[in-house]
Design an enzyme around this catalytic site. Structure first.
Site, PDB file in Angstrom:
ATOM      1  N   ARG A  96      -3.873  -5.248  15.272  1.00  0.00           N
ATOM      2  CA  ARG A  96      -3.236  -5.124  16.596  1.00  0.00           C
ATOM      3  C   ARG A  96      -3.759  -6.210  17.534  1.00  0.00           C
ATOM      4  NH1 ARG A  96      -3.472   0.393  18.405  1.00  0.00           N
ATOM      5  NH2 ARG A  96      -1.308   0.509  17.729  1.00  0.00           N
TER       6      ARG A  96
ATOM      7  N   LYS B 180      -2.387   2.746  10.886  1.00  0.00           N
ATOM      8  CA  LYS B 180      -2.107   4.127  10.470  1.00  0.00           C
ATOM      9  C   LYS B 180      -0.632   4.490  10.726  1.00  0.00           C
ATOM     10  CE  LYS B 180      -5.524   5.772  12.962  1.00  0.00           C
ATOM     11  NZ  LYS B 180      -6.055   4.464  13.457  1.00  0.00           N
ATOM     12  N   THR B 181      -0.151   4.172  11.938  1.00  0.00           N
ATOM     13  CA  THR B 181       1.246   4.487  12.257  1.00  0.00           C
ATOM     14  C   THR B 181       2.167   3.712  11.315  1.00  0.00           C
ATOM     15  OG1 THR B 181       0.583   4.738  14.556  1.00  0.00           O
ATOM     16  CG2 THR B 181       2.941   4.522  14.135  1.00  0.00           C
TER      17      THR B 181
ATOM     18  N   THR C  68      -8.803   9.017  14.406  1.00  0.00           N
ATOM     19  CA  THR C  68      -9.856   8.022  14.595  1.00  0.00           C
ATOM     20  C   THR C  68     -11.218   8.701  14.452  1.00  0.00           C
ATOM     21  OG1 THR C  68      -9.645   8.460  16.952  1.00  0.00           O
ATOM     22  CG2 THR C  68      -8.584   6.480  16.133  1.00  0.00           C
TER      23      THR C  68
ATOM     24  N   ASP D 283      -0.158  11.946  14.891  1.00  0.00           N
ATOM     25  CA  ASP D 283      -1.198  11.000  15.286  1.00  0.00           C
ATOM     26  C   ASP D 283      -2.284  11.789  16.032  1.00  0.00           C
ATOM     27  OD1 ASP D 283      -2.395   8.579  15.552  1.00  0.00           O
ATOM     28  OD2 ASP D 283      -0.999   7.759  17.018  1.00  0.00           O
TER      29      ASP D 283
HETATM   30  N1  LIG Z   1      -1.945  -4.301   7.235  1.00  0.00           N
HETATM   31  C1  LIG Z   1      -1.168  -4.798   8.190  1.00  0.00           C
HETATM   32  N2  LIG Z   1      -0.392  -5.871   7.954  1.00  0.00           N
HETATM   33  C2  LIG Z   1       0.365  -6.416   8.927  1.00  0.00           C
HETATM   34  N3  LIG Z   1       0.430  -5.921  10.202  1.00  0.00           N
HETATM   35  C3  LIG Z   1      -0.306  -4.851  10.476  1.00  0.00           C
HETATM   36  C4  LIG Z   1      -1.126  -4.230   9.496  1.00  0.00           C
HETATM   37  N4  LIG Z   1      -1.754  -3.163  10.060  1.00  0.00           N
HETATM   38  C5  LIG Z   1      -1.343  -3.113  11.329  1.00  0.00           C
HETATM   39  N5  LIG Z   1      -0.464  -4.118  11.587  1.00  0.00           N
HETATM   40  C6  LIG Z   1       0.156  -4.383  12.883  1.00  0.00           C
HETATM   41  O1  LIG Z   1      -0.756  -3.994  13.908  1.00  0.00           O
HETATM   42  C7  LIG Z   1      -0.110  -3.219  14.898  1.00  0.00           C
HETATM   43  C8  LIG Z   1      -0.831  -1.893  15.064  1.00  0.00           C
HETATM   44  O2  LIG Z   1      -0.650  -1.099  13.919  1.00  0.00           O
HETATM   45  P1  LIG Z   1      -0.510   0.500  14.004  1.00  0.00           P
HETATM   46  O3  LIG Z   1       0.264   0.905  15.233  1.00  0.00           O
HETATM   47  O4  LIG Z   1       0.025   0.959  12.698  1.00  0.00           O
HETATM   48  O5  LIG Z   1      -2.027   0.919  14.170  1.00  0.00           O
HETATM   49  P2  LIG Z   1      -2.661   2.391  14.262  1.00  0.00           P
HETATM   50  O6  LIG Z   1      -3.827   2.417  13.333  1.00  0.00           O
HETATM   51  O7  LIG Z   1      -1.616   3.425  14.079  1.00  0.00           O
HETATM   52  O8  LIG Z   1      -3.196   2.436  15.748  1.00  0.00           O
HETATM   53  P3  LIG Z   1      -3.407   3.770  16.651  1.00  0.00           P
HETATM   54  O9  LIG Z   1      -4.542   4.501  16.036  1.00  0.00           O
HETATM   55  O10 LIG Z   1      -3.728   3.179  18.011  1.00  0.00           O
HETATM   56  O11 LIG Z   1      -2.099   4.514  16.644  1.00  0.00           O
HETATM   57  C9  LIG Z   1       1.361  -3.108  14.483  1.00  0.00           C
HETATM   58  O12 LIG Z   1       2.104  -4.053  15.203  1.00  0.00           O
HETATM   59  C10 LIG Z   1       1.378  -3.497  13.025  1.00  0.00           C
HETATM   60  O13 LIG Z   1       2.524  -4.221  12.740  1.00  0.00           O
END
Ligand SMILES: Nc1ncnc2c1ncn2[C@@H]1O[C@H](COP(=O)(O)OP(=O)(O)OP(=O)(O)O)[C@@H](O)[C@H]1O
Length: 332
Positions: free
Chosen positions: A218, A65-66, A159, A110
Site C-alpha cells: 500500500r 488481505k482485502t 491485524t 475485515d
Molecule cells: N501482493 C500484492 N501484489 C500487488 N499489489 C498488492 C499486493 N498486496 C497488496 N497490494 C496492493 O496494496 C493495496 C493494499 O492492499 P489491501 O487493501 O489488500 O491491504 P489490506 O491488508 O487488506 O489492508 P487493511 O488491513 O488496511 O485492510 C492495494 O491497492 C493492493 O492492490
C-alpha cells in the site's frame, strides 16, 4: 505519522487502490507460501464441488488481505460480501448478513477481532454447521428458532490475531500469516502499478521507492503516486532524481523512516538514555497515541533493527543509536 507512510488506507485513495488490485493468485506478488497454500485449498474444493475451509488472514495493514479475499471469490467464481468487525455490533447485524448469503458466497469480515462478543458466538455455529439460532422474545417466553444458511466461505482478516478468542480461531481451517515484503517484491509491485497507471519510471527509481516503502505494498503504491504527481507537475521524467526530490518533499528518508519514527527513536535515546521505556510513557513524550506507536511505528523500527522490545520496555539497539547520530555510551 506522515500520511504518506501510514499503512492504513485513506478514503480518497480507495479508487486508486481498487484499480491496482491484482485479480488472480498468479498476479499477486510475493507471499509465495501463502499463495501456494491457497491455490491447493481452492483447487481441492473446486474438484470436490464443495465450499473451501474458512480462511483467516493475519498480518499488519496494507499487505493484501482485502485483495486476497477478492481473489478467493474470483477464483471460486462466486460473489463476495464485504463487511467489518466494527459494523457488527449486535448478533442481529450478523444474522442479517448471514441469512442473505447465496450458496458458495464468500463473506469477508475485515478486522474480525473487533466484532461484538454476542455475534462471535453466533458465528461459531454458522461456520461449523451453516446454521444459526435466532432468539425471539425476551425473558421466560424467549424461544430460539433455528435457521439454515447457504454454505459459504468465511474469509476473516485481522491485524491482531492474538486478540481472537480460541474457539473462533479454531474454526478456521486455514490461517495465513502475511509477511512484510522484501525490496525485490516491492519493486515488482511498483513496476506493475506504474504500468497500470501508464507512468514511465526508471528501474533505479523503482528500487528507490521499494526500499522506502516499509515492506508494505500500500505504501509502495502511494509513494509511486506521489512521484508520478511530481513528474507531471514539474514536467520531469520518472528517474531516480525525481524520486529523491518527490519523496524528500514528504519527509520520507532513505530508510523509509518518517518524522514520527525519527521522533520516537530520538525520544528513546535522548530522553530515556536508550531505554527501557514503557509504551505509554513513550507515546506521551512524542504526543502520539499509544496504539499508533504500537501498531505502526514500533513494528517497523523493530524490523529494521533500530529498536527492540524487552519485557521491561522499548530499548534502542546499537544501530538505533547510530541512526540518531548520538554517541553510544561506553557501557553499551
Ligand atoms: N501482493 C500484492 N501484489 C500487488 N499489489 C498488492 C499486493 N498486496 C497488496 N497490494 C496492493 O496494496 C493495496 C493494499 O492492499 P489491501 O487493501 O489488500 O491491504 P489490506 O491488508 O487488506 O489492508 P487493511 O488491513 O488496511 O485492510 C492495494 O491497492 C493492493 O492492490
Amino acid at each position: 505519522m506522515t500520511d504518506e507512510l501510514s499503512p492504513r488506507v485513506s478514503p480518497n485513495e480507495l479508487g486508486f487502490e481498487g484499480a491496482l488490485r491484482p485479480a488472480s493468485l498468479e498476479e499477486f506478488v510475493g507471499q509465495t507460501k501463502v499463495r501456494g497454500q491457497l491455490r491447493l485449498l481452492l483447487d481441492a474444493a473446486t474438484m470436490q464441488q464443495r465450499t473451501p475451509d474458512h480462511i483467516l488472514l493475519a498480518g499488519p495493514p496494507g499487505l493484501g488481505k482485502t485483495t486476497l479475499s477478492m481473489i478467493v471469490a474470483t477464483e471460486l467464481g462466486k460473489p463476495l460480501h464485504q463487511t467489518s468487525g466494527p459494523a457488527i455490533q449486535h448478533a442481529g447485524d450478523l444474522a442479517a448478513v448471514l441469512s442473505a448469503l447465496t450458496p458458495g458466497e464468500v463473506l469477508f469480515i475485515d478486522e474480525i477481532h473487533r466484532m461484538a462478543r454476542s455475534a462471535e458466538e453466533m458465528l461459531y455455529l454458522a461456520m461449523e454447521d451453516f446454521r444459526i439460532d435466532i432468539m425471539v422474545g425476551k425473558g421466560a417466553g424467549a424461544t430460539s428458532i433455528p435457521l439454515e444458511l447457504a454454505p459459504f466461505t468465511l474469509v476473516g482478516a485481522t491485524t491482531r490475531s492474538g486478540l481472537l478468542p480460541n474457539p473462533l480461531r479454531d474454526r478456521f481451517g486455514f490461517t495465513a500469516h502475511l509477511e512484510f515484503y522484501d525490496d525485490g517484491e516491492l519493486a515488482q509491485v511498483v513496476s506493475r502499478a506504474a504500468a497500470l497507471i501508464d507512468f514511465g519510471i526508471a528501474a533505479a527509481g523503482v528500487s528507490e521507492i521499494a526500499s522506502r516503502s516499509r515492506g508494505t505494498p500500500r505504501i509502495a503504491n502511494r509513494l509511486l503516486r506521489r512521484v508520478r504527481d511530481y513528474s507531471l507537475v514539474h514536467g520531469v521524467p520518472g528517474d531516480e532524481d525525481t524520486v529523491h526530490r518527490a519523496l524528500s518533499l514528504y519527509d520520507v528518508d532513505a530508510h523509509g523512516l518518517d518524522r514520527l519514527d525519527r521522533e520516537v527513536l530520538r525520544a528513546v535515546v535522548e530522553r530515556f538514555g536508550g531505554g527501557p521505556v514503557g509504551l505509554s510513557t513513550l507515546a506521551v513524550s512524542v504526543g502520539e497515541e499509544a496504539e499508533t506507536i504500537e501498531a505502526v511505528v514500533e513494528p517497523f523500527l523493530v524490523r529494521t533493527g533500530l529498536l527492540s522490545r524487552t519485557p521491561r520496555g522499548r530499548v534502542a539497539t546499537r544501530r538505533g543509536w547510530e541512526y540518531t547520530g548520538i554517541p553510544l555510551p561506553d557501557a553499551l
